[in-house]
Design a protein around this motif. Sequence first.
Motif, short mmCIF file in Angstrom:
data_model
loop_
_atom_site.label_atom_id
_atom_site.label_comp_id
_atom_site.label_asym_id
_atom_site.label_seq_id
_atom_site.Cartn_x
_atom_site.Cartn_y
_atom_site.Cartn_z
N UNK A 143 20.92 -38.36 -12.44
CA UNK A 143 20.03 -38.59 -13.58
C UNK A 143 19.87 -37.31 -14.40
N UNK A 144 19.69 -37.50 -15.71
CA UNK A 144 19.42 -36.38 -16.60
C UNK A 144 18.12 -36.66 -17.35
N UNK A 145 17.61 -35.64 -18.03
CA UNK A 145 16.35 -35.77 -18.75
C UNK A 145 16.42 -36.93 -19.74
N UNK A 146 15.39 -37.78 -19.69
CA UNK A 146 15.30 -38.93 -20.58
C UNK A 146 15.80 -40.23 -19.98
N UNK A 147 16.47 -40.17 -18.84
CA UNK A 147 16.98 -41.38 -18.20
C UNK A 147 15.84 -42.16 -17.56
N UNK A 148 15.98 -43.48 -17.56
CA UNK A 148 15.06 -44.35 -16.82
C UNK A 148 15.65 -44.56 -15.44
N UNK A 149 14.86 -44.30 -14.41
CA UNK A 149 15.34 -44.39 -13.04
C UNK A 149 14.41 -45.24 -12.19
N UNK A 150 14.90 -45.62 -11.04
CA UNK A 150 14.08 -46.25 -10.01
C UNK A 150 13.96 -45.28 -8.85
N UNK A 151 12.72 -45.05 -8.42
CA UNK A 151 12.46 -44.31 -7.19
C UNK A 151 11.80 -45.31 -6.27
N UNK A 152 12.59 -45.88 -5.39
CA UNK A 152 12.10 -47.01 -4.59
C UNK A 152 11.92 -48.19 -5.53
N UNK A 153 10.68 -48.67 -5.67
CA UNK A 153 10.40 -49.77 -6.60
C UNK A 153 9.68 -49.30 -7.86
N UNK A 154 9.52 -47.99 -7.99
CA UNK A 154 8.80 -47.42 -9.13
C UNK A 154 9.75 -47.06 -10.26
N UNK A 155 9.51 -47.66 -11.44
CA UNK A 155 10.29 -47.29 -12.63
C UNK A 155 9.72 -45.99 -13.19
N UNK A 156 10.59 -45.05 -13.51
CA UNK A 156 10.15 -43.76 -14.01
C UNK A 156 11.15 -43.21 -15.02
N UNK A 157 10.70 -42.20 -15.76
CA UNK A 157 11.54 -41.48 -16.71
C UNK A 157 11.67 -40.05 -16.21
N UNK A 158 12.89 -39.52 -16.25
CA UNK A 158 13.11 -38.12 -15.89
C UNK A 158 12.59 -37.26 -17.04
N UNK A 159 11.60 -36.41 -16.74
CA UNK A 159 11.00 -35.57 -17.78
C UNK A 159 11.56 -34.16 -17.80
N UNK A 160 12.02 -33.68 -16.66
CA UNK A 160 12.48 -32.30 -16.58
C UNK A 160 13.28 -32.12 -15.30
N UNK A 161 14.11 -31.09 -15.28
CA UNK A 161 14.79 -30.69 -14.06
C UNK A 161 14.58 -29.18 -13.96
N UNK A 162 13.74 -28.79 -13.00
CA UNK A 162 13.36 -27.37 -12.86
C UNK A 162 13.80 -26.86 -11.50
N UNK A 163 14.65 -25.86 -11.49
CA UNK A 163 15.10 -25.29 -10.23
C UNK A 163 15.75 -26.32 -9.33
N UNK A 164 16.43 -27.29 -9.93
CA UNK A 164 17.09 -28.35 -9.16
C UNK A 164 16.17 -29.49 -8.76
N UNK A 165 14.89 -29.40 -9.10
CA UNK A 165 13.92 -30.46 -8.78
C UNK A 165 13.78 -31.39 -9.98
N UNK A 166 13.97 -32.68 -9.75
CA UNK A 166 13.85 -33.68 -10.81
C UNK A 166 12.39 -34.12 -10.88
N UNK A 167 11.80 -34.01 -12.07
CA UNK A 167 10.41 -34.41 -12.31
C UNK A 167 10.38 -35.73 -13.04
N UNK A 168 9.45 -36.60 -12.64
CA UNK A 168 9.36 -37.97 -13.15
C UNK A 168 7.98 -38.25 -13.71
N UNK A 169 7.91 -39.25 -14.60
CA UNK A 169 6.64 -39.81 -15.07
C UNK A 169 6.81 -41.31 -15.09
N UNK A 170 5.71 -42.07 -15.05
CA UNK A 170 5.84 -43.53 -15.08
C UNK A 170 6.57 -43.99 -16.34
#
Length: 71
Positions: A12-39
Amino acid sequence: MTETKTETEPAPTVGDEVLEGTTRAIVTDIRGGVIWLRPANGGGGTEWPAEDPRKLTVRRTRAEMIESGDL
């Protein structure tokens, strides 16, 4: 059995819509290899690090959402 990403699946890259388990989220940032999500439906600033980036499933890329008029 839990699925994990194969080498052929895109990360995933910033701006992609992803599923984390059953939770739909948007990738907001990738910091130090850590992918950050928001609903995906908003959430008023709520953000969290992905538990296991290998288990994220890309539903739609940012480009696909722009193309469909959703962004």
